[in-house]
Design an enzyme around this catalytic site. Structure first.
Site, PDB file in Angstrom:
ATOM      1  N   ASP A 259     -56.316  22.759  95.572  1.00 12.14           N
ATOM      2  CA  ASP A 259     -55.893  21.735  94.987  1.00 12.14           C
ATOM      3  C   ASP A 259     -54.705  21.696  95.349  1.00 12.14           C
ATOM      4  O   ASP A 259     -53.550  22.902  96.134  1.00 12.14           O
ATOM      5  CB  ASP A 259     -55.846  22.661  93.309  1.00 12.14           C
ATOM      6  CG  ASP A 259     -56.315  20.758  93.142  1.00 12.14           C
ATOM      7  OD1 ASP A 259     -55.194  19.736  93.171  1.00 12.14           O
ATOM      8  OD2 ASP A 259     -56.348  20.720  91.517  1.00 12.14           O
TER       9      ASP A 259
HETATM   10  C1  BGC Z   1     -55.788  17.170  90.945  1.00 12.70           C
HETATM   11  C2  BGC Z   1     -56.481  17.205  91.955  1.00 12.70           C
HETATM   12  C3  BGC Z   1     -56.650  15.734  92.712  1.00 12.70           C
HETATM   13  C4  BGC Z   1     -55.414  16.706  94.124  1.00 12.70           C
HETATM   14  C5  BGC Z   1     -54.672  15.320  94.982  1.00 12.70           C
HETATM   15  C6  BGC Z   1     -54.618  17.722  91.266  1.00 12.70           C
HETATM   16  O1  BGC Z   1     -53.709  17.392  90.651  1.00 12.70           O
HETATM   17  O2  BGC Z   1     -56.308  18.606  90.482  1.00 12.70           O
HETATM   18  O3  BGC Z   1     -58.215  17.088  91.070  1.00 12.70           O
HETATM   19  O4  BGC Z   1     -57.353  15.685  93.975  1.00 12.70           O
HETATM   20  O5  BGC Z   1     -54.263  16.462  92.552  1.00 12.70           O
HETATM   21  O6  BGC Z   1     -54.243  14.338  93.482  1.00 12.70           O
END
Ligand code: BGC
Length: 717
Positions: A259
């Protein structure tokens, strides 16, 4: 000369034959190994971290392209700046805004999930994206999680089934999807640091099965490691989750990305199964644990260079599966006109129609009788609010979004006068009340033939929104007072709650005749709601999570811990998540899991169970008849639960192991079949470290919701 040409031709034919005999996987492996052998260590390391927030770098000399990533669950996120979280203000990135995943799941319709996957992939391709950062497969553990609406259900089986249909279809459309957030990311509060402690059975039976299905049955090509820690180690660097379970046990061949900012160490990221680090350390351009820091560690002999090969292999594998190597990037010129076509809007509407759940309909208040209705008061901020902005990573720039009021006005045309009162106002203070707006709404309600209150939550922090949890289960902005005041003067007022999580309705639900509950259902929200409210469409959605009377009834509060203390949350609620708790402990919820009404009625009969002889697959075929006994056409979701009557280890009272959705004309009856596999009867034995099928008696329970079992039969295995 002639004979040598013939020989050459023969050799070529033989080579083609040998090649075509090889499996696609073998061919890919060969291509990957060749590319790998041509890459320098520096090039390899460049491939295992991002070069902008949503891309990886290309290596043109070998035809290795950049990977373009994008969020999210409701459609393709608006274009972002390459190196910060600000939007790029592009003018050509307006897309279809699809229903949220919890809405999709509440259709319980796998064909719709496949249809959704297809149109979703089409828009991703038009926008030039290769990997879409969805679906979210985390389990709804607490009613307060700000991201539950991005996930499907409190039940792993339902989540897994819907996810597999979505993933298979989206990936056959030419993109990879990324199942997230692996794993145990069940709250937003302290999400970056919280350590989750869960038993092996809770892990295997509740929190992992949907991911397992995504990998084994859906062939998902990528997974995203979560922010939180599990048993002390960050999920994105978690050796047990990534190496032991995902890659070794499940045989996952795709790539694991972090993530955004979820990697925290070079050695752990390198050695424990993370393949692609996204988002630089503290947002600092170019600084990654799997970047220069990794090269330094390799040079210092702290990390074996071979671990890099495995990561690159997986990234190249995904690229080969997408047939990207040596191909030019997608040409996105003129894309604006290709996005959000009427066909995709129709697909969004089909999901929205079936996602709406009718929870209460005393005295057949619904559908609205238009012959008796000349004036309608529509009350509530959610009647006009648009939800495509989603909250952080779910933000969609929707080509259009029809909010409820607009949908109703369009549907009623000039036959009915629709009047609007806001009733409550969104505010940073969730407890804010506006008595003036309430008074206005009450006065309007008194003067109209019919009243529809449209309230619920939105995507502001403290509601259904990434990055924070809800502080409690209350309706914000004084909505309880509003609803009570309107019901006082108009007892037959229809209540519509738009929310992706449970809200406390205990102060007024006893007074309301009818209640519709729906999550965020996309660009055609208003159209779908109007169709259901007027009976153009017969509602057929069912709840994918339990609505407790009060937060205090929720197992995460009664048995478990939430939000945890001293940096750790202990999942003491164990297997008793959602209905598994309410059933087992005989606690009555406000509305149970799997519940939803229709404008018609159904009768279940004649249950038969046949168990196949093959020991490995088991194949237990459950069949029964469903009859539409009402006056209108409708769709019914039938749910099949298994109860282990005698078990050495304790098990929840019963668990969902099959379901089907069937469409029936008035008076029509159909025989339906649901096949249960071996896993439907097994539990995970932590001592044996395996799934076991304990011989003995099992009850098969067929019902229209988890607390309305209509047919049952005991079998012995
Ligand atoms: C979120 C993810 C997301 C990623 C990219 C993170 O903060 O938890 O779900 O895909 O950001 O935007």
């Amino acid at each position: 000369m002639k004979s040598s040409i013939s020989l050459l031709i023969l050799i070529c034919i033989a080579m083609i034959a040998v090649n075509s005999c090889k499996t696609e996987e073998e061919n890919i492996d060969q291509r990957v190994e060749k590319l790998l052998s041509q890459l320098t260590l520096e090039e390899k390391v460049s491939l295992i971290h991002g070069n902008t927030f949503f891309t990886t770098p290309a290596i043109p000399r070998l035809g290795i392209p950049a990977l373009h990533l994008s969020d999210g669950p409701c459609g393709i996120r608006e274009e972002m700046n390459p190196h910060d979280w600000n939007v790029a203000n592009a003018t050509n990135d307006a897309v279809s805004y699809f229903p949220s995943l919890v809405a999709l799941a509440s259709t319980w319709n796998q064909d719709l999930a496949a249809q959704f996957g297809k149109v979703y992939a089409e828009e991703a391709i038009i926008r030039g994206k290769n990997i879409m950062l969805a679906p979210g497969l985390n389990i709804h553990r607490t009613p307060l999680n700000g991201r539950n609406w991005e996930y499907m259900s409190e039940d792993p089986f339902l989540t897994g089934k819907m996810a597999v249909s979505f993933i298979t279809s989206a990936q056959s459309g030419g993109i990879a999807v990324c199942a997230k957030h692996f794993a145990l990311n069940n709250q937003e509060l302290a999400r970056d640091t919280i350590n989750v402690e869960a038993s092996e059975r809770a892990l295997r039976e509740i929190y992992l099965p949907a991911f397992e299905a995504a990998v084994k049955d859906g062939g998902v090509l990528s997974l995203m490691g979560a922010y939180n820690r599990f048993r002390g180690q960050h999920a994105s660097e978690n050796s047990y989750l990534l190496q032991d379970i995902l890659k070794k046990e499940w045989g996952f061949r795709g790539l694991v990305m972090s993530d955004w900012g979820a990697a925290h160490h070079t050695l752990e990221s390198a050695n424990n199964g993370l393949d692609l680090e996204m988002y630089p350390i503290n947002g600092k351009k170019g600084d990654y644990y799997l970047g220069q820091r990794l090269l330094d560690s390799i040079k210092a002999g702290k990390v074996d260079a071979k671990v890099v090969d495995d990561k690159v292999r997986r990234i190249l594998y995904v690229m080969c599966k997408l047939d990207m190597i040596g191909k030019p990037e997608t040409d996105t010129t003129g894309m604006a006109a290709k996005l959000a076509t009427p066909e995709r809007a129709a697909a969004a509407l089909a999901v929205a129609d079936e996602a709406i759940v009718l929870l209460k309909n005393n005295s057949n208040t619904l559908p609205i009788d238009l012959k008796k209705t000349k004036t309608i008061a529509v009350i509530g901020d959610n009647a006009t609010r648009k939800h495509a902005y989603g909250g952080l990573s779910t933000t969609i720039k929707a080509k259009y979004e029809i909010p409820p009021l607009e949908g109703l006005q369009k549907r009623f045309g000039t036959d009915v006068t629709v009047k609007f009162a806001q009733g409550y106002a969104m505010s940073k203070d969730l407890n804010a009340k506006d008595p003036k707006l309430v008074a206005e709404a009450v006065n309007l309600a008194k003067t109209c033939d019919q009243v529809i209150i449209i309230g619920g939550l939105n995507h502001e922090p403290g509601n259904d929104c990434e990055g924070s949890d809800k502080p409690n289960m209350n309706l914000p902005y004084g909505q309880d007072d509003l609803i009570k005041a309107v019901l006082e003067v108009k007892p037959e007022a229809i209540v519509v709650i738009i929310a992706g999580t449970p809200v406390d309705m205990s102060s007024w639900i006893g007074k309301a005749n009818s209640l519709i509950y729906t999550s965020y259902i996309g660009m055609e929200t208003g159209t779908a709601l109007a169709r259901v409210l007027t009976g153009d469409v017969n509602p057929s959605g069912k709840m994918t999570y339990t609505l407790p009377v009060k937060l205090e009834d929720s197992p995460s509060v009664v048995l478990g811990e939430y939000p945890g203390s001293n940096g750790t949350v202990n999942y003491k609620d164990d297997l008793l998540v959602g209905y598994r708790y309410f059933d087992t402990k005989a606690v009555k919820p406000l509305f149970p899991f799997g519940f939803g009404l229709s404008y018609t009625s159904f009768e279940y009969s004649d249950l038969k169970v046949e168990t196949g002889k093959e020991k490995e697959s088991l194949n237990c075929v459950v069949s029964f008849s469903i009859k539409n006994t009402g006056k209108v056409e409708g769709k019914e979701i039938a749910e099949v639960y298994v109860k282990d009557a005698q078990s050495t280890l304790s098990r929840p009272d019963k668990e969902l192991k099959g379901f089907t959705k069937v469409s029936l004309k008035p008076g029509e009856s159909k025989r339906v079949e649901v096949t249960l596999d071996k896993r439907a009867f097994q539990y995970y034995d932590p001592e044996k470290k395996d799934w076991v099928l304990e011989p003995g008696k099992f009850m098969l329970k067929v019902g229209s919701s988890c607390d309305k079992i209509l047919l049952e039969k005991e079998i012995e295995l």
